[in-house]
Motif scaffolding. Structure first.
Motif, PDB file in Angstrom:
ATOM      1  N   GLN A  95       0.846  -1.189   0.000  1.00  0.00           N
ATOM      2  CA  GLN A  95       0.000   0.000   0.000  1.00  0.00           C
ATOM      3  C   GLN A  95       0.884   1.243   0.000  1.00  0.00           C
ATOM      4  N   ARG A  96       0.456   2.268  -0.711  1.00  0.00           N
ATOM      5  CA  ARG A  96       1.239   3.503  -0.752  1.00  0.00           C
ATOM      6  C   ARG A  96       1.392   4.111   0.635  1.00  0.00           C
ATOM      7  N   GLN A 159       2.783   4.939  -7.438  1.00  0.00           N
ATOM      8  CA  GLN A 159       2.278   3.579  -7.573  1.00  0.00           C
ATOM      9  C   GLN A 159       2.886   2.886  -8.787  1.00  0.00           C
ATOM     10  N   PRO A 179      -3.274  -1.690  -5.505  1.00  0.00           N
ATOM     11  CA  PRO A 179      -2.487  -0.887  -6.447  1.00  0.00           C
ATOM     12  C   PRO A 179      -3.302   0.189  -7.158  1.00  0.00           C
TER      13      PRO A 179
END
Length: 278
Positions: A95-96, A159, A179
Motif C-alpha cells: 500500500q502507498r 504507484q 495498487p
C-alpha cells in the motif's frame, strides 16, 4: 465454537501446481483473529482479485505469505514448496500509505531495488541492472522520471514506480495491495494492462481490490475474504449478490465467535499492533 465452513469455502485438495497454497492459516493480534482458518489455492496463471470489507484480513494475508506477520497456525506454500525457498519467485507491491516517501532515493533507485536478488546485497548496481530498471520504468510510462526523488512524484506516479520495481524482480507470483487506490484513470489502465500482460506470460497476480464496479471487468478469479474465505473461484461463479452479502455482512458476529474459540484454545497472542487496513 469456531465459524463453520460452508460448501463455498471448501476447495479441492491442495496442488503442488498451485502458485500459492494457504493451508488452514490463522493470524491473531492480541488474541483477536484477523484471519481464521483460511484455506485457499490460487489457480495457475490467475488474475485474482481479493475482495472484502476493510479489516477483513486482506493485507494481513499478503503479509503472512511474505512472512511479515507470524501465523498462529497453518502453513503457506508457493509452487508446492515452503515460502522461504521460493522468495525469489514472489514480488510485492505494498500500500502507498506504508511507504516513507521522504526517503532520499530516486525513482530509478527504487526500481533497481527489485534487482537485488540478482545483484546480491551490498554489491554495486551494474549498468546492466540499471538499464533493466530503466526498461521497467519505461513499461509503466515513467522513463522520463528516473532521476526524480520519489517523494516529488504524484500518487499515481509513485504507484507506477512500485509496480516497475515488482516487474524488475522478474517474479512468477505477484502480490499487490490496493495498487489502484488513489490513482488516476490513466494509471489504473496502465496497471491493469500490465497485469494482463503478466498473466499472458504465465504469471499469477493476487490483487487486493475495493471497487466492486470494476472487479468483474478486471479479474478472472476472485477470493472473497472476511476473516475467513467466504468463496473463491472464477469471477462469473463468485461475483453474486448472495456471496457479496455474506462477505460484507455479519463481520462483527464472525469476529466474536472466532475470538472466543481462540481464547478457548489458549493460543498465544499475536503482535501488539496492526496497520489501519488489513
Amino acid at each position: 465454537m469456531p465459524p463453520t465452513a460452508t460448501s463455498s469455502t471448501l476447495g479441492p485438495e491442495h496442488s503442488a501446481a498451485s502458485p500459492l497454497s494457504v493451508h488452514d492459516v490463522t493470524v491473531a493480534y492480541r488474541r483477536a483473529p484477523v484471519l481464521w482458518d483460511v484455506d485457499y489455492d490460487a489457480p495457475p496463471r490467475g488474475l485474482i482479485g481479493m475482495v472484502g470489507p476493510n479489516g477483513a484480513g486482506k493485507s494481513t494475508l499478503l503479509k503472512a505469505v511474505l512472512g511479515l506477520v507470524p501465523m498462529t497456525s497453518g502453513r503457506i506454500e508457493v509452487f508446492g514448496r515452503p515460502v522461504a525457498t521460493q522468495r525469489a519467485r514472489i514480488a510485492y507491491v505494498p500500500q502507498r500509505e506504508s511507504v516513507d516517501w521522504d526517503f532520499p532515493v530516486t525513482a530509478l533507485d527504487v526500481v533497481a531495488m527489485g534487482r537485488y536478488r540478482r545483484i546480491g546485497w551490498f554489491r554495486r548496481v551494474s549498468r546492466a541492472h540499471r538499464d533493466a530498471a530503466r526498461a521497467c520504468l519505461d513499461q509503466v510510462g515513467l522513463a522520463d522520471y528516473a532521476g526524480r526523488q520519489i517523494g516529488q512524484l504524484s500518487g499515481g506516479q509513485q504507484q507506477r514506480v512500485f509496480l516497475a520495481r515488482a516487474l524488475a524482480q522478474e517474479a512468477d507470483l505477484y502480490l499487490m495491495d490496493e495498487p489502484f487506490a488513489g490513482v488516476d484513470a490513466s494509471t489504473e489502465r496502465t496497471i491493469i494492462d500490465i497485469l494482463r500482460r503478466l498473466q499472458r506470460e504465465g504469471k499469477t497476480c493476487l490483487v487486493v481490490h475495493h471497487d466492486l464496479h470494476t472487479v468483474g471487468e478486471y479479474f478472472d478469479h476472485l477470493l472473497l475474504l472476511n476473516v475467513r474465505v467466504v468463496a473463491a473461484g472464477p469471477t462469473e461463479n463468485v461475483l453474486t449478490e448472495d456471496l457479496l452479502r455474506k462477505t460484507y455482512g455479519g463481520r462483527l458476529t464472525l469476529l466474536d465467535r472466532a475470538g472466543a474459540a481462540l481464547e478457548q484454545q489458549g493460543s498465544p497472542a499475536g503482535p501488539a499492533v496492526e496497520s489501519s487496513r488489513s
